[in-house]
Design a protein around this motif. Sequence first.
Motif, PDB file in Angstrom:
ATOM      1  N   TYR A   7       0.841  -1.208   0.000  1.00 42.12           N
ATOM      2  CA  TYR A   7       0.000   0.000   0.000  1.00 42.12           C
ATOM      3  C   TYR A   7       0.874   1.255   0.000  1.00 42.12           C
ATOM      4  N   LEU A   8       1.919   1.258   0.824  1.00 36.43           N
ATOM      5  CA  LEU A   8       2.812   2.415   0.892  1.00 36.43           C
ATOM      6  C   LEU A   8       3.547   2.614  -0.428  1.00 36.43           C
ATOM      7  N   LYS A   9       3.954   1.526  -1.046  1.00 40.84           N
ATOM      8  CA  LYS A   9       4.624   1.615  -2.346  1.00 40.84           C
ATOM      9  C   LYS A   9       3.696   2.273  -3.369  1.00 40.84           C
ATOM     10  N   GLU A  10       2.456   1.840  -3.399  1.00 43.15           N
ATOM     11  CA  GLU A  10       1.501   2.398  -4.349  1.00 43.15           C
ATOM     12  C   GLU A  10       1.127   3.831  -3.981  1.00 43.15           C
ATOM     13  N   TYR A  11       0.990   4.103  -2.700  1.00 48.60           N
ATOM     14  CA  TYR A  11       0.610   5.444  -2.260  1.00 48.60           C
ATOM     15  C   TYR A  11       1.674   6.469  -2.635  1.00 48.60           C
ATOM     16  N   PHE A  12       2.934   6.126  -2.395  1.00 50.49           N
ATOM     17  CA  PHE A  12       4.033   7.036  -2.719  1.00 50.49           C
ATOM     18  C   PHE A  12       4.461   6.926  -4.185  1.00 50.49           C
ATOM     19  N   LYS A  13       3.831   6.005  -4.934  1.00 49.01           N
ATOM     20  CA  LYS A  13       4.153   5.784  -6.338  1.00 49.01           C
ATOM     21  C   LYS A  13       5.649   5.503  -6.521  1.00 49.01           C
ATOM     22  N   MET A  14       6.146   4.591  -5.689  1.00 47.14           N
ATOM     23  CA  MET A  14       7.556   4.197  -5.755  1.00 47.14           C
ATOM     24  C   MET A  14       7.757   3.114  -6.804  1.00 47.14           C
ATOM     25  N   GLU A  15       8.809   3.231  -7.578  1.00 46.99           N
ATOM     26  CA  GLU A  15       9.173   2.141  -8.478  1.00 46.99           C
ATOM     27  C   GLU A  15       9.818   1.013  -7.697  1.00 46.99           C
ATOM     28  N   LYS A  16      10.594   1.365  -6.690  1.00 45.83           N
ATOM     29  CA  LYS A  16      11.269   0.385  -5.837  1.00 45.83           C
ATOM     30  C   LYS A  16      11.060   0.770  -4.376  1.00 45.83           C
ATOM     31  N   VAL A  17      11.182  -0.215  -3.498  1.00 47.74           N
ATOM     32  CA  VAL A  17      11.093   0.020  -2.063  1.00 47.74           C
ATOM     33  C   VAL A  17      12.433  -0.328  -1.437  1.00 47.74           C
ATOM     34  N   SER A  18      12.916   0.547  -0.561  1.00 46.29           N
ATOM     35  CA  SER A  18      14.134   0.305   0.215  1.00 46.29           C
ATOM     36  C   SER A  18      13.718   0.117   1.668  1.00 46.29           C
ATOM     37  N   ILE A  19      14.248  -0.931   2.322  1.00 44.99           N
ATOM     38  CA  ILE A  19      13.712  -1.311   3.624  1.00 44.99           C
ATOM     39  C   ILE A  19      14.810  -1.486   4.669  1.00 44.99           C
ATOM     40  N   LEU A  20      14.593  -0.861   5.821  1.00 45.02           N
ATOM     41  CA  LEU A  20      15.361  -1.082   7.050  1.00 45.02           C
ATOM     42  C   LEU A  20      14.366  -1.625   8.058  1.00 45.02           C
ATOM     43  N   SER A  21      14.659  -2.778   8.685  1.00 52.02           N
ATOM     44  CA  SER A  21      13.604  -3.420   9.469  1.00 52.02           C
ATOM     45  C   SER A  21      14.158  -4.205  10.647  1.00 52.02           C
ATOM     46  N   HIS A  22      13.263  -4.446  11.600  1.00 52.83           N
ATOM     47  CA  HIS A  22      13.618  -5.198  12.805  1.00 52.83           C
ATOM     48  C   HIS A  22      12.477  -6.125  13.192  1.00 52.83           C
ATOM     49  N   SER A  23      12.805  -7.350  13.580  1.00 48.87           N
ATOM     50  CA  SER A  23      11.875  -8.291  14.189  1.00 48.87           C
ATOM     51  C   SER A  23      10.626  -8.493  13.339  1.00 48.87           C
ATOM     52  N   MET A  24       9.432  -8.192  13.860  1.00 51.16           N
ATOM     53  CA  MET A  24       8.200  -8.367  13.088  1.00 51.16           C
ATOM     54  C   MET A  24       8.256  -7.604  11.779  1.00 51.16           C
ATOM     55  N   GLY A  25       8.822  -6.399  11.811  1.00 51.71           N
ATOM     56  CA  GLY A  25       8.969  -5.625  10.581  1.00 51.71           C
ATOM     57  C   GLY A  25       9.883  -6.291   9.591  1.00 51.71           C
ATOM     58  N   ALA A  26      10.923  -6.978  10.094  1.00 57.33           N
ATOM     59  CA  ALA A  26      11.853  -7.682   9.214  1.00 57.33           C
ATOM     60  C   ALA A  26      11.204  -8.908   8.585  1.00 57.33           C
ATOM     61  N   ILE A  27      10.386  -9.602   9.356  1.00 52.65           N
ATOM     62  CA  ILE A  27       9.685 -10.774   8.824  1.00 52.65           C
ATOM     63  C   ILE A  27       8.692 -10.340   7.745  1.00 52.65           C
ATOM     64  N   ALA A  28       7.955  -9.271   8.015  1.00 53.80           N
ATOM     65  CA  ALA A  28       7.018  -8.748   7.019  1.00 53.80           C
ATOM     66  C   ALA A  28       7.751  -8.303   5.764  1.00 53.80           C
ATOM     67  N   SER A  29       8.919  -7.689   5.939  1.00 59.73           N
ATOM     68  CA  SER A  29       9.690  -7.194   4.798  1.00 59.73           C
ATOM     69  C   SER A  29      10.270  -8.334   3.980  1.00 59.73           C
ATOM     70  N   MET A  30      10.709  -9.390   4.645  1.00 56.50           N
ATOM     71  CA  MET A  30      11.206 -10.560   3.918  1.00 56.50           C
ATOM     72  C   MET A  30      10.102 -11.145   3.052  1.00 56.50           C
ATOM     73  N   ARG A  31       8.909 -11.218   3.597  1.00 57.14           N
ATOM     74  CA  ARG A  31       7.789 -11.750   2.830  1.00 57.14           C
ATOM     75  C   ARG A  31       7.493 -10.866   1.622  1.00 57.14           C
ATOM     76  N   PHE A  32       7.484  -9.553   1.848  1.00 61.93           N
ATOM     77  CA  PHE A  32       7.208  -8.648   0.740  1.00 61.93           C
ATOM     78  C   PHE A  32       8.290  -8.759  -0.328  1.00 61.93           C
ATOM     79  N   ALA A  33       9.563  -8.751   0.086  1.00 63.66           N
ATOM     80  CA  ALA A  33      10.669  -8.802  -0.863  1.00 63.66           C
ATOM     81  C   ALA A  33      10.727 -10.140  -1.591  1.00 63.66           C
ATOM     82  N   SER A  34      10.152 -11.171  -0.999  1.00 63.82           N
ATOM     83  CA  SER A  34      10.139 -12.489  -1.635  1.00 63.82           C
ATOM     84  C   SER A  34       9.013 -12.615  -2.655  1.00 63.82           C
ATOM     85  N   VAL A  35       7.838 -12.086  -2.332  1.00 61.41           N
ATOM     86  CA  VAL A  35       6.713 -12.221  -3.261  1.00 61.41           C
ATOM     87  C   VAL A  35       6.718 -11.112  -4.315  1.00 61.41           C
ATOM     88  N   PHE A  36       7.449 -10.022  -4.053  1.00 59.51           N
ATOM     89  CA  PHE A  36       7.631  -8.951  -5.033  1.00 59.51           C
ATOM     90  C   PHE A  36       9.137  -8.706  -5.234  1.00 59.51           C
TER      91      PHE A  36
END
Length: 330
Positions: free
Chosen positions: A117-146
């Motif tokens: 949602y944030l990627k689409e809202y900001f109209k980003m071509e790419k997402v750059s992520i710094l993450s910890h714990s639950m945020g890191a798990i969510a980010s791994m999932r996002f980076a894996s499916v996209f």
Amino acid sequence: MARRLLSRMILNSNTTSIKSSLPVLSKKLHSQVPTKEIQIPVKFGHIAGKLWGNSSERPILALHGWQDNAGTWDPLIPMIIKDRPILALDFPGHGFSSWIPPDMQYYQWELPRIILYLKEYFKMEKVSILSHSMGAIASMRFASVFPDDVDFYIAVDSLIYDDYDLDAVVGKIPTTLKKALIAQTRLNDEPPAYSLEEMTKIWHLGTRKSVALESVPHLLKRGIKPSKADPNKYYFSRDSRLKYTLFNPEDKKFVEALVRRLKCPTLYIKAIDSPYSSDAYSIEMREILEQNNENYEFHFVPGTHHVHLNNPELVAPLIKNFIQNHNLSL
């Protein structure tokens, strides 16, 4: 497009309405890096964020752990920020962000959807992520499916959920569901209130001392509110339903399929004194990731699960070297 939208977000940000009414809790909370509070609209309210830096470039998303908030990055960001802004977000139910609607429950795969949602809202071509714990798990999932939508992914102390005993997990579900049902009836009630000193100790002990006592004020700034019944006391302002999120372990083959799709430059920093992601299952997943991703870096550092918060000086050089090694922009 992302640059123009971010500029508009900054101009329209309503900082005064979401400033904490707490006293200054620690001199460490202040930084020379300019910050602004912003609100990103969603159907049930808004997602709050603390934007670091003046640049209108595409922001790096900084995503916190379970029951933490954007304050978890306060000590680290001033050490690493350079040319691009960093947007430290409060997930729904945390910090200054809105809670999900009544009779709804928090779900572990909702967080990758929020990143999308944030990627689409900001109209980003790419997402750059710094993450910890639950945020890191969510980010791994996002980076894996996209896999084509993420240009780099930095994770502190978590990549996947640990391999918990399934009988123990199933055994806890009835109690969790019952408590979650009770929590739904108390959404408008003020929780128990405490002094700041008491709250600091409660947060410290609640993380099994992972968050050092001197680090707690960074989280308190966005995580408590003054009591209406006693103005000298405060209560934890996060959504109590977060405590009853069902973090269900996932099938090993499913997780392995995710890990194999993670192709972007990835930095994983593992805290030695943290019990998370230390079992044989997690080690096997890291080995698969290393075999399949030539842009993967892994480092051990001394410290607890919240090493980025307690000892940012150990984490910052690794992040800056990772960015430099892969010719990325920070």
